[in-house]
Scaffold this active site. Structure first.
Site, PDB file in Angstrom:
ATOM      1  N   GLY A 215       9.920  59.997 -54.189  1.00  0.00           N
ATOM      2  CA  GLY A 215      10.687  61.188 -54.575  1.00  0.00           C
ATOM      3  C   GLY A 215      11.814  60.900 -55.557  1.00  0.00           C
ATOM      4  O   GLY A 215      11.655  60.142 -56.521  1.00  0.00           O
ATOM      5  N   ILE A 216      12.956  61.506 -55.281  1.00  0.00           N
ATOM      6  CA  ILE A 216      14.092  61.413 -56.202  1.00  0.00           C
ATOM      7  C   ILE A 216      14.582  59.970 -56.322  1.00  0.00           C
ATOM      8  O   ILE A 216      14.911  59.506 -57.416  1.00  0.00           O
ATOM      9  CB  ILE A 216      15.218  62.364 -55.718  1.00  0.00           C
ATOM     10  CG1 ILE A 216      14.743  63.829 -55.828  1.00  0.00           C
ATOM     11  CG2 ILE A 216      16.497  62.137 -56.499  1.00  0.00           C
ATOM     12  CD1 ILE A 216      15.683  64.854 -55.216  1.00  0.00           C
ATOM     13  N   ASN A 283      21.203  57.829 -52.206  1.00  0.00           N
ATOM     14  CA  ASN A 283      20.203  58.898 -52.324  1.00  0.00           C
ATOM     15  C   ASN A 283      19.507  59.183 -50.993  1.00  0.00           C
ATOM     16  O   ASN A 283      19.081  60.317 -50.748  1.00  0.00           O
ATOM     17  CB  ASN A 283      19.172  58.489 -53.386  1.00  0.00           C
ATOM     18  CG  ASN A 283      17.886  59.270 -53.267  1.00  0.00           C
ATOM     19  OD1 ASN A 283      17.804  60.427 -53.690  1.00  0.00           O
ATOM     20  ND2 ASN A 283      16.871  58.671 -52.643  1.00  0.00           N
ATOM     21  N   ALA A 284      19.370  58.165 -50.127  1.00  0.00           N
ATOM     22  CA  ALA A 284      18.604  58.345 -48.885  1.00  0.00           C
ATOM     23  C   ALA A 284      19.131  59.560 -48.123  1.00  0.00           C
ATOM     24  O   ALA A 284      20.339  59.753 -47.998  1.00  0.00           O
ATOM     25  CB  ALA A 284      18.713  57.092 -48.018  1.00  0.00           C
ATOM     26  N   GLY A 285      18.228  60.387 -47.653  1.00  0.00           N
ATOM     27  CA  GLY A 285      18.665  61.566 -46.918  1.00  0.00           C
ATOM     28  C   GLY A 285      17.511  62.150 -46.145  1.00  0.00           C
ATOM     29  O   GLY A 285      16.341  61.900 -46.465  1.00  0.00           O
ATOM     30  N   LEU A 292      21.058  76.601 -35.115  1.00  0.00           N
ATOM     31  CA  LEU A 292      22.014  75.815 -34.319  1.00  0.00           C
ATOM     32  C   LEU A 292      21.734  75.903 -32.822  1.00  0.00           C
ATOM     33  O   LEU A 292      21.805  74.893 -32.102  1.00  0.00           O
ATOM     34  CB  LEU A 292      23.449  76.282 -34.629  1.00  0.00           C
ATOM     35  CG  LEU A 292      24.537  75.359 -34.108  1.00  0.00           C
ATOM     36  CD1 LEU A 292      24.486  73.992 -34.791  1.00  0.00           C
ATOM     37  CD2 LEU A 292      25.913  75.972 -34.296  1.00  0.00           C
ATOM     38  N   ALA A 293      21.398  77.123 -32.340  1.00  0.00           N
ATOM     39  CA  ALA A 293      21.177  77.309 -30.898  1.00  0.00           C
ATOM     40  C   ALA A 293      20.009  76.464 -30.403  1.00  0.00           C
ATOM     41  O   ALA A 293      19.975  76.050 -29.244  1.00  0.00           O
ATOM     42  CB  ALA A 293      20.918  78.785 -30.614  1.00  0.00           C
ATOM     43  N   TYR A 348      22.329  69.770 -42.030  1.00  0.00           N
ATOM     44  CA  TYR A 348      22.090  69.270 -43.392  1.00  0.00           C
ATOM     45  C   TYR A 348      23.202  69.749 -44.337  1.00  0.00           C
ATOM     46  O   TYR A 348      23.784  68.955 -45.090  1.00  0.00           O
ATOM     47  CB  TYR A 348      20.723  69.768 -43.855  1.00  0.00           C
ATOM     48  CG  TYR A 348      20.288  69.258 -45.217  1.00  0.00           C
ATOM     49  CD1 TYR A 348      19.892  67.942 -45.405  1.00  0.00           C
ATOM     50  CD2 TYR A 348      20.251  70.118 -46.323  1.00  0.00           C
ATOM     51  CE1 TYR A 348      19.475  67.483 -46.664  1.00  0.00           C
ATOM     52  CE2 TYR A 348      19.833  69.669 -47.568  1.00  0.00           C
ATOM     53  CZ  TYR A 348      19.450  68.351 -47.736  1.00  0.00           C
ATOM     54  OH  TYR A 348      19.040  67.892 -48.964  1.00  0.00           O
ATOM     55  N   THR A 383       9.345  67.507 -54.779  1.00  0.00           N
ATOM     56  CA  THR A 383       9.134  66.199 -54.128  1.00  0.00           C
ATOM     57  C   THR A 383       8.365  66.400 -52.828  1.00  0.00           C
ATOM     58  O   THR A 383       8.091  67.543 -52.431  1.00  0.00           O
ATOM     59  CB  THR A 383      10.474  65.529 -53.744  1.00  0.00           C
ATOM     60  OG1 THR A 383      11.114  66.355 -52.764  1.00  0.00           O
ATOM     61  CG2 THR A 383      11.390  65.318 -54.919  1.00  0.00           C
TER      62      THR A 383
HETATM   63  P1  NAD Z   1      12.320  62.150 -49.627  1.00  0.00           P
HETATM   64  O1  NAD Z   1      12.197  62.482 -48.181  1.00  0.00           O
HETATM   65  O2  NAD Z   1      11.109  62.238 -50.485  1.00  0.00           O
HETATM   66  O3  NAD Z   1      12.961  60.680 -49.784  1.00  0.00           O
HETATM   67  C1  NAD Z   1      14.059  60.247 -49.021  1.00  0.00           C
HETATM   68  C2  NAD Z   1      13.943  58.747 -48.850  1.00  0.00           C
HETATM   69  O4  NAD Z   1      15.056  58.320 -48.043  1.00  0.00           O
HETATM   70  C3  NAD Z   1      12.662  58.347 -48.122  1.00  0.00           C
HETATM   71  O5  NAD Z   1      11.987  57.335 -48.830  1.00  0.00           O
HETATM   72  C4  NAD Z   1      13.169  57.867 -46.775  1.00  0.00           C
HETATM   73  O6  NAD Z   1      12.363  56.855 -46.193  1.00  0.00           O
HETATM   74  C5  NAD Z   1      14.571  57.346 -47.130  1.00  0.00           C
HETATM   75  N1  NAD Z   1      15.411  57.238 -45.951  1.00  0.00           N
HETATM   76  C6  NAD Z   1      15.558  58.152 -44.945  1.00  0.00           C
HETATM   77  N2  NAD Z   1      16.393  57.662 -43.999  1.00  0.00           N
HETATM   78  C7  NAD Z   1      16.781  56.431 -44.408  1.00  0.00           C
HETATM   79  C8  NAD Z   1      17.629  55.442 -43.851  1.00  0.00           C
HETATM   80  N3  NAD Z   1      18.226  55.608 -42.673  1.00  0.00           N
HETATM   81  N4  NAD Z   1      17.810  54.287 -44.534  1.00  0.00           N
HETATM   82  C9  NAD Z   1      17.192  54.085 -45.728  1.00  0.00           C
HETATM   83  N5  NAD Z   1      16.372  54.995 -46.303  1.00  0.00           N
HETATM   84  C10 NAD Z   1      16.172  56.152 -45.649  1.00  0.00           C
HETATM   85  O7  NAD Z   1      13.479  63.062 -50.194  1.00  0.00           O
HETATM   86  P2  NAD Z   1      13.829  63.522 -51.692  1.00  0.00           P
HETATM   87  O8  NAD Z   1      13.367  64.897 -51.857  1.00  0.00           O
HETATM   88  O9  NAD Z   1      13.435  62.490 -52.659  1.00  0.00           O
HETATM   89  O10 NAD Z   1      15.426  63.595 -51.557  1.00  0.00           O
HETATM   90  C11 NAD Z   1      16.295  62.536 -51.935  1.00  0.00           C
HETATM   91  C12 NAD Z   1      17.724  63.010 -51.753  1.00  0.00           C
HETATM   92  O11 NAD Z   1      17.943  64.222 -52.475  1.00  0.00           O
HETATM   93  C13 NAD Z   1      18.077  63.319 -50.305  1.00  0.00           C
HETATM   94  O12 NAD Z   1      19.411  62.920 -50.062  1.00  0.00           O
HETATM   95  C14 NAD Z   1      17.957  64.824 -50.229  1.00  0.00           C
HETATM   96  O13 NAD Z   1      18.757  65.372 -49.214  1.00  0.00           O
HETATM   97  C15 NAD Z   1      18.450  65.216 -51.603  1.00  0.00           C
HETATM   98  N6  NAD Z   1      17.996  66.546 -52.063  1.00  0.00           N
HETATM   99  C16 NAD Z   1      16.671  66.806 -52.309  1.00  0.00           C
HETATM  100  C17 NAD Z   1      16.288  68.060 -52.767  1.00  0.00           C
HETATM  101  C18 NAD Z   1      14.865  68.410 -53.090  1.00  0.00           C
HETATM  102  O14 NAD Z   1      14.609  69.546 -53.504  1.00  0.00           O
HETATM  103  N7  NAD Z   1      13.918  67.525 -52.947  1.00  0.00           N
HETATM  104  C19 NAD Z   1      17.254  69.047 -52.958  1.00  0.00           C
HETATM  105  C20 NAD Z   1      18.577  68.753 -52.693  1.00  0.00           C
HETATM  106  C21 NAD Z   1      18.947  67.494 -52.264  1.00  0.00           C
END
Ligand code: NAD
Length: 442
Positions: A215-216, A283-285, A292-293, A348, A383
């Site tokens: 992904g990103i 970037n990891a997320g 919430l409930a 989130y 993604t």
């Molecule tokens: P994705 O799920 O494709 O990739 C996230 C990567 O983070 C994965 O490879 C995962 O294994 C890794 N990861 C998760 N937990 C981890 C940890 N504890 N330690 C190390 N690595 C870890 O997500 P994405 O869409 O590529 O998003 C990347 C970032 O961009 C994230 O922070 C996400 O919140 C943010 N984001 C994405 C979007 C979107 O539209 N895709 C929009 C807004 C924000």
């Protein structure tokens, strides 16, 4: 099933049907293809450039011309320096200049307006004029988005100086195809302008990108490599295969580690082999959506820990251990969900707006150092994360912005690469939306 409906929707027949009900296929945006300098075409200036702006354009190797009745050469971008505007009457030139010239811009043409940042406003009228530029930019971006043209506003903190060269270049280039209707704040800097290395602006730099397997994160790792950095890609052990494949393509270093673990900084130190980090990208997320409930405690804890706590802790520990270089560039990935809020995403959104608070405060602590910290707030990006969303919701998500389409991971990566530049010392404490001017939280 969801994929089937999507394929049908984007088939020739589906598109004919959509056209009939007035839903148009989005325009293909131009994206950066390695142009050096980044801005390929000519920029049309609304007025004769001040000496300082002329110097910036020269440093940035931006070809420009001032409008003249005789000259009919084509241009790809429009630039108005409104930093010295003081009266409401002067705003009239926005209407005159843009209505006369914007129609000739190509798809992915660019419009940039320069303004003065709030602490430099003198008097009531100038305050209202500078804020008026914001409303104008946001509205005009919505109008021009239909043509794939972006409109952005740069607020100068102080006089126009060489620190404007990199952000201006970026916003006028095809690196900024999915950024529109946004303000960017640039701090003025005295001293010598750094020289530009257009092809490899990050040559010799060492970067760490978390969540780099896909992904990103994978796009960020690839873009920083393209720009000359050596990249360490970090991801969790279950993603090791994908991470190894991504990093092998980039000649980078693969580091299987969890950013929430106690020994992650030790793992990073070992991967650094005696070097320090010039660029750190958090970037990891994850998302763990539930209202919430109904949200289990571990959904809350995991999301806050990975998305918010870990970036703060890891940065602090790396700094304490002198593993961040003196001119370090830290970039976090936030989200427009953190700005606007979203049903089922209290955890989130809290984590992502927490990132914005962290970045702003850390930037003030680093104000007199060479380090900077910024965040990107992506909108809907195509993604695996957004691929999980049911088709109709996904289609609405990708269309609800001025460019009527989702962004590419590359769009976020280009924003990260902007903040990662050694020449981006004038950018710190910012949260830049890369969202095509999404209606969400606008
Ligand atoms: P994705 O799920 O494709 O990739 C996230 C990567 O983070 C994965 O490879 C995962 O294994 C890794 N990861 C998760 N937990 C981890 C940890 N504890 N330690 C190390 N690595 C870890 O997500 P994405 O869409 O590529 O998003 C990347 C970032 O961009 C994230 O922070 C996400 O919140 C943010 N984001 C994405 C979007 C979107 O539209 N895709 C929009 C807004 C924000």
């Amino acid at each position: 099933m969801s994929k089937m409906i999507e394929n049908l929707f984007y088939s020739k027949m589906g598109q004919t049907l959509m056209n009939a009900v007035g839903v148009k296929k989005p325009l293909t945006l131009q994206r950066y293809q390695g142009e050096t300098p980044w801005v390929k075409g000519e920029v049309l200036l609304a007025h004769e450039a001040s000496h300082a702006l002329q110097q910036v354009l020269k440093d940035a190797e931006i070809k420009s011309q001032v409008f003249s009745e005789e000259d009919s050469s084509s241009y790809d971008a429009l630039l108005m320096d409104a930093t010295e505007f003081k009266t409401i009457e002067q705003l009239q030139s926005l209407k005159t200049f843009f209505s006369q010239h914007a129609a000739q811009l190509p798809v992915s043409g660019r419009i940039v307006i320069l303004a003065k940042a709030p602490s430099y406003w003198s008097g009531l009228e100038q305050a209202s004029v500078m804020e008026a530029l914001n409303g104008f930019t946001r509205s005009y971006a919505k109008e021009m988005g239909r043509k794939g043209v972006t409109v952005n506003l740069v607020y100068m903190e102080g006089q126009i100086s060489h620190s404007l060269a990199t952000p201006l270049n970026f916003l006028l280039s095809h690196k900024a195809s999915y950024i529109s209707g946004q303000p960017l704040y640039v701090q003025s800097h005295n001293g010598e302008p750094a020289s530009f290395n257009w092809q490899q602006p990050l040559a010799g730099k060492v970067a760490l990108v978390t969540g780099a397997a896909q992904g990103i994160g994978a796009a960020i790792a690839s873009t920083l490599t393209r720009d000359g950095a050596t990249v360490i890609g970090l991801d969790i052990l279950p993603a090791k295969e994908a991470l190894d494949a991504t990093m092998a393509k980039l000649n980078g270093i693969s580091l299987a580690a969890d950013i929430t673990s106690d020994h992650v900084c030790q793992d990073i130190q070992e991967a650094l082999k005696g070097k320090t980090l010039d660029i750190l990208v958090h970037n990891a997320g994850i998302t763990r959506d539930k209202t919430l409930a109904r949200m289990p405690d571990h959904f809350w804890e995991l999301t806050l820990n990975i998305n918010l706590n870990a970036p703060i802790q890891v940065t602090q520990r790396l700094e304490q251990q002198n593993l961040l270089s003196q001119q370090a560039r830290v970039i976090c990935i936030s989200s427009i969900s953190g700005i606007a809020g979203n049903v089922g995403q209290t955890n989130y959104a809290a984590s992502k707006s927490g990132i914005a608070g962290y970045v702003r405060h850390q930037a003030s602590l680093w104000q007199h150092t060479g380090k900077t910290i910024n965040a990107i707030a992506p909108g809907f990006i195509e993604t695996q994360m957004t691929d999980q969303i049911p088709f109709m919701t996904r289609e609405m998500g990708r269309r609800m912005n001025s460019l009527s389409q989702g962004g590419q991971p590359q769009d976020v990566a280009e924003g990260v690469a902007l903040f990662a530049q050694p020449n981006s010392q004038g950018l710190s404490g910012q949260v830049l939306r890369v969202c095509g001017q999404s209606l969400i939280g606008a």
